[in-house]
Design a protein around this motif. Structure first.
Motif, PDB file in Angstrom:
ATOM      1  N   LEU A  89       0.852  -1.184   0.000  1.00  0.00           N
ATOM      2  CA  LEU A  89       0.000   0.000   0.000  1.00  0.00           C
ATOM      3  C   LEU A  89       0.888   1.235   0.000  1.00  0.00           C
ATOM      4  CD1 LEU A  89      -2.824   1.231   0.165  1.00  0.00           C
ATOM      5  CD2 LEU A  89      -2.687   1.050   2.661  1.00  0.00           C
ATOM      6  N   THR A  90       0.809   1.993  -1.105  1.00  0.00           N
ATOM      7  CA  THR A  90       1.628   3.190  -1.263  1.00  0.00           C
ATOM      8  C   THR A  90       0.762   4.424  -1.044  1.00  0.00           C
ATOM      9  OG1 THR A  90       3.000   2.043  -2.892  1.00  0.00           O
ATOM     10  CG2 THR A  90       3.171   4.449  -2.812  1.00  0.00           C
ATOM     11  N   PRO A  91       1.146   5.313  -0.137  1.00  0.00           N
ATOM     12  CA  PRO A  91       0.321   6.502   0.133  1.00  0.00           C
ATOM     13  C   PRO A  91       0.355   7.472  -1.038  1.00  0.00           C
ATOM     14  CG  PRO A  91       2.407   6.653   1.305  1.00  0.00           C
ATOM     15  CD  PRO A  91       2.368   5.282   0.699  1.00  0.00           C
ATOM     16  N   PRO A  92      -0.614   8.364  -1.129  1.00  0.00           N
ATOM     17  CA  PRO A  92      -0.607   9.354  -2.217  1.00  0.00           C
ATOM     18  C   PRO A  92       0.582  10.285  -2.093  1.00  0.00           C
ATOM     19  CG  PRO A  92      -2.296   9.873  -0.573  1.00  0.00           C
ATOM     20  CD  PRO A  92      -1.763   8.521  -0.224  1.00  0.00           C
ATOM     21  N   GLY A  93       1.103  10.703  -3.239  1.00  0.00           N
ATOM     22  CA  GLY A  93       2.228  11.639  -3.273  1.00  0.00           C
ATOM     23  C   GLY A  93       1.912  12.812  -4.163  1.00  0.00           C
ATOM     24  N   ALA A  94       2.946  13.547  -4.519  1.00  0.00           N
ATOM     25  CA  ALA A  94       2.748  14.725  -5.361  1.00  0.00           C
ATOM     26  C   ALA A  94       2.239  14.309  -6.742  1.00  0.00           C
ATOM     27  CB  ALA A  94       4.076  15.483  -5.497  1.00  0.00           C
TER      28      ALA A  94
END
Length: 351
Positions: free
Chosen positions: A199-204
């Protein structure tokens, strides 16, 4: 776990805490526990309740269990007990029924107070840390860097919630209790298999991302309950070994309306690349420099930063995770760049 198994465990616990305890009794109890994982779990949880229960005369329960065994030795109850209850019924003589009711009181008290047959535990890792957890059902759960999970085991289901990071599950086979991993509004269900959830969190400029990679066996990926009306996975997806399912979150809002999430995508990645982190490695195959930096920065508190003009560079190779300086030097040598080290970061710059 059935009520019968829970009750049998209660009687064993009561007997073992009574004055009639012996080496033979202990061997019988161990043999009973060895019959199944459900027996072992019942005994463990019952023992916890025995130690924690308040307002119950534990000594009286133990004395009743011991007395019932002594009385049963001379009549039809000889040899009766949890290890050899008949298949057609309990087979408990009257004294055992008394011990059973008293011992079960301890379990019932625990049910009312703290739901004793439900274990809820949390596990996490820090930056660059990895951890292997053996769950009570025998499942092996390997946690990668910066991972947070919550595990809930009860008599009907095994559930894990991945709140962030990456975990590799080697699920113990138990058809009667599905193993369900929840992450980002998605459920992965298995009975006995091996798979990775990341699970990768939201980024720019990017949305939250969920990757499910099936190493062996079979899993079903479906939509969990959602508050929004736009589903991401319809119908449920049955994955085959070697596949990866990539689910992207909502892409944001426009004019107060939530954009439709991207449809799940399937591919077949290199498995040695997916599991490289278990060897302390990161493997790149023609990845962009920003992608490679994002991956390497997961494992170190000293991030690597690059000049925006270097985003077009491509990276291939095998690198040691957590070695920011070594990775930066390797990339600089490959692409003729400069490395500038600071106390809190490493920079890659054009010459």
């Amino acid at each position: 776990m059935t009520r019968e198994i829970a009750a049998e465990a209660a009687v064993w616990i009561a007997r073992l805490h009574g004055p009639d305890r012996s080496n033979h009794m202990e061997r019988e109890c161990r043999a009973w526990q060895a019959r199944s994982a459900a027996h072992r779990l019942a005994f463990e949880r019952g023992t916890d309740l025995w130690m924690e229960a308040a307002g119950v005369d534990r000594a009286a329960v133990a004395r009743a269990a011991a007395a019932s065994r002594l009385e049963g030795q001379g009549g039809e109850g000889q040899g009766a007990g949890p290890a050899n209850a008949g298949a057609s019924g309990w087979g408990w003589p009257r004294p055992w029924a008394l011990a059973l009711s008293l011992a079960a009181t301890v379990l019932v008290a625990g049910v009312l107070v703290g739901q004793p047959w439900r274990d809820i535990d949390s596990y996490d890792t820090g930056i660059g840390e990895q951890r292997l957890v053996i769950l009570k059902d025998g499942t092996r759960m390997s946690l990668n860097t910066s991972t947070r999970v919550q595990v809930e085991l009860d008599q009907t289901r095994r559930r894990v919630r991945v709140e962030g990071g990456e975990a590799f599950f080697e699920v113990a086979k138990e058809a009667s209790r599905p193993f369900v991993v929840q992450a980002a509004g998605t459920e992965v269900t298995a009975t006995g298999t091996a798979f990775v959830v990341r699970l990768t969190p939201p980024g720019a400029g990017t949305s939250q991302a969920l990757d499910v990679t099936l190493v062996e066996g079979q899993v079903v990926v479906r939509e969990a309950e959602r508050r929004t009306q736009t589903p991401k996975i319809v119908p449920p997806i049955v994955m085959a070994a070697g596949e990866r399912l990539r689910v992207r979150g909502d892409q944001g809002t426009s004019g107060g309306v939530t954009a439709a999430p991207a449809q799940p995508q399937r591919d077949r990645p290199r498995m040695d690349q997916v599991l490289a982190w278990k060897r302390g490695e990161a493997v790149f195959d023609n990845a962009s420099l920003p992608q490679a930096l994002a991956e390497m920065n997961r494992y170190s508190a000293t991030p690597i930063m690059a000049d925006p003009s270097l985003a077009v560079l491509r990276i291939s190779g095998l690198f040691k995770t957590g070695d920011s300086a070594g990775f930066a030097q390797a990339v600089a040598t490959l692409h003729d760049l400069r490395v500038r080290e600071h106390p809190d970061r490493v920079e890659l710059l054009p010459r």
